[in-house]
Design a protein around this motif. Sequence first.
Motif, short mmCIF file in Angstrom:
data_model
loop_
_atom_site.label_atom_id
_atom_site.label_comp_id
_atom_site.label_asym_id
_atom_site.label_seq_id
_atom_site.Cartn_x
_atom_site.Cartn_y
_atom_site.Cartn_z
N ARG A 96 16.76 22.37 21.28
CA ARG A 96 16.37 23.02 19.96
C ARG A 96 14.77 23.55 21.01
O ARG A 96 14.23 24.65 20.96
CB ARG A 96 15.40 22.33 18.62
N LEU A 97 14.26 22.46 21.74
CA LEU A 97 13.15 23.28 22.27
C LEU A 97 13.63 23.89 23.29
O LEU A 97 12.63 25.14 23.70
CB LEU A 97 12.63 21.59 22.71
N ARG A 98 14.64 23.85 23.80
CA ARG A 98 15.47 24.59 24.85
C ARG A 98 15.33 26.04 24.45
O ARG A 98 14.90 27.24 25.29
CB ARG A 98 16.79 24.25 26.08
N ALA A 99 15.76 26.09 23.37
CA ALA A 99 15.91 27.66 22.47
C ALA A 99 14.73 28.37 22.10
O ALA A 99 14.83 29.57 22.48
CB ALA A 99 17.29 27.32 21.45
N LEU A 100 13.61 27.43 21.82
CA LEU A 100 12.69 27.90 21.45
C LEU A 100 12.02 27.99 22.63
O LEU A 100 10.84 30.01 22.40
CB LEU A 100 11.76 26.78 20.40
N LEU A 101 12.24 27.84 23.82
CA LEU A 101 11.44 28.52 24.86
C LEU A 101 11.97 29.67 25.73
O LEU A 101 10.98 30.47 25.93
CB LEU A 101 11.23 27.13 26.00
N GLY A 102 13.23 29.89 25.29
CA GLY A 102 14.06 30.96 25.57
C GLY A 102 13.60 31.49 24.65
O GLY A 102 13.49 33.40 24.58
N VAL A 103 13.03 31.95 23.07
CA VAL A 103 12.64 32.70 22.08
C VAL A 103 11.01 33.04 22.80
O VAL A 103 10.74 34.48 22.79
CB VAL A 103 12.64 32.10 20.76
N ALA A 104 10.32 32.19 22.94
CA ALA A 104 9.19 32.65 23.83
C ALA A 104 9.19 33.45 25.04
O ALA A 104 8.26 34.74 24.73
CB ALA A 104 8.31 31.16 24.49
N GLU A 105 10.09 33.05 25.58
CA GLU A 105 10.81 33.81 27.20
C GLU A 105 10.49 35.36 26.10
O GLU A 105 9.58 36.51 27.24
CB GLU A 105 11.23 33.55 27.37
N GLU A 106 11.58 35.98 25.47
CA GLU A 106 11.04 36.40 25.09
C GLU A 106 10.22 37.45 24.89
O GLU A 106 9.96 38.93 24.97
CB GLU A 106 13.01 36.90 23.83
N VAL A 107 9.60 36.69 24.18
CA VAL A 107 8.08 37.40 23.63
C VAL A 107 7.59 38.01 24.90
O VAL A 107 6.51 38.57 24.71
CB VAL A 107 7.51 36.29 22.40
N ARG A 108 7.03 36.71 25.49
CA ARG A 108 6.35 36.82 26.51
C ARG A 108 6.35 38.23 27.32
O ARG A 108 5.80 39.43 28.07
CB ARG A 108 6.13 35.46 27.54
N ILE A 109 8.01 38.90 27.85
CA ILE A 109 8.80 39.91 27.68
C ILE A 109 8.32 41.16 27.39
O ILE A 109 7.80 42.38 28.31
CB ILE A 109 10.20 39.60 28.33
N ALA A 110 8.07 41.41 26.62
CA ALA A 110 8.42 42.72 25.84
C ALA A 110 7.04 42.90 24.58
O ALA A 110 8.15 42.04 23.80
CB ALA A 110 8.87 43.51 26.12
N ALA A 111 6.81 43.40 24.33
CA ALA A 111 6.18 43.27 22.45
C ALA A 111 8.18 44.66 21.87
O ALA A 111 7.36 45.23 21.29
CB ALA A 111 5.13 43.97 22.26
N ARG A 112 8.74 43.36 21.79
CA ARG A 112 9.46 44.05 21.01
C ARG A 112 10.69 42.73 19.37
O ARG A 112 10.39 41.77 20.29
CB ARG A 112 11.31 44.59 21.96
N VAL A 114 12.44 39.20 19.06
CA VAL A 114 13.23 39.05 19.28
C VAL A 114 14.65 39.22 19.25
O VAL A 114 14.73 39.56 18.37
CB VAL A 114 13.03 37.30 19.65
N SER A 115 15.40 39.18 20.58
CA SER A 115 16.90 38.72 20.23
C SER A 115 17.67 38.89 19.24
O SER A 115 17.25 36.85 19.09
CB SER A 115 17.47 39.01 21.65
N GLY A 116 18.94 38.93 18.54
CA GLY A 116 19.46 38.45 17.81
C GLY A 116 20.21 37.09 18.45
O GLY A 116 20.35 35.72 17.85
N ARG A 117 20.28 37.18 19.39
CA ARG A 117 21.17 36.29 20.15
C ARG A 117 20.43 34.89 20.50
O ARG A 117 20.57 33.66 20.29
CB ARG A 117 21.99 36.50 21.99
N ALA A 118 19.04 34.73 21.21
CA ALA A 118 18.40 33.77 21.01
C ALA A 118 17.52 33.28 20.01
O ALA A 118 17.50 31.93 19.58
CB ALA A 118 16.96 34.80 21.65
N ILE A 119 17.60 34.22 18.41
CA ILE A 119 17.02 33.11 17.62
C ILE A 119 18.55 31.60 17.03
O ILE A 119 18.14 31.49 16.02
CB ILE A 119 17.44 34.67 16.33
N ALA A 120 19.55 33.17 16.84
CA ALA A 120 20.95 32.30 16.54
C ALA A 120 20.99 31.08 17.28
O ALA A 120 21.30 30.41 16.83
CB ALA A 120 22.07 33.75 16.85
N ALA A 121 21.07 31.24 18.40
CA ALA A 121 20.94 29.63 19.67
C ALA A 121 19.13 28.96 19.34
O ALA A 121 19.77 28.06 19.01
CB ALA A 121 20.81 30.49 21.18
N ALA A 122 18.86 29.44 18.46
CA ALA A 122 17.72 28.25 18.39
C ALA A 122 17.35 27.73 16.87
O ALA A 122 17.76 26.46 16.62
CB ALA A 122 16.32 29.52 18.39
#
Length: 183
Positions: A96-112, A114-122
Amino acid sequence: MPHIALNNDLPGIIGLMVHRPDTGGPLGDLANALLRAPSSLEPGERELIAAYVSRLNGTEFCASSHGAFAASQLAGGRELVRDVLADPGTAPISGRLRALLGVAEEVRIAARPVSGRAIAAARAEGADDTDLHDTILIAAAFCMYNRYVSGLATELPKDDEYYEHATRRIVTDGYRAGIVQGD
């Protein structure tokens, strides 16, 4: 040397908050709400998200301070934080925490979005709407905090004892208004 003259010699964002308490107070209140208020994520997990985003942004003050705050509140302490900041994919943390860090990384990259893939993984790892909301808001806010600290070229503490003192204060009192007064 900071790009602006400060009325104190405090490092990082603390120096900026003390210099401008009119903006520092609300920034401290936001940090308290994000990192210390009740949430489905533990305070140590939220601090770790803040440290991770800060490390990715190259903001040493925030990565080190929030890493220290996370380490004091998570089983595994400094070693765990070090492992996560180096590579969350291999660090001994929950899926869970690993997937949430992936979500956080996507937020950091760009103001768009978060991918459906990252949300589904979380979600597959048990993250709920509150986890996702809080992770995204922490990551977005820390992009702002990091740009504030780095953009004005604030100084790092002279030694690591600063982080130990700050950790005791934050874990005990949170990001209270007194921080803006430099105590």
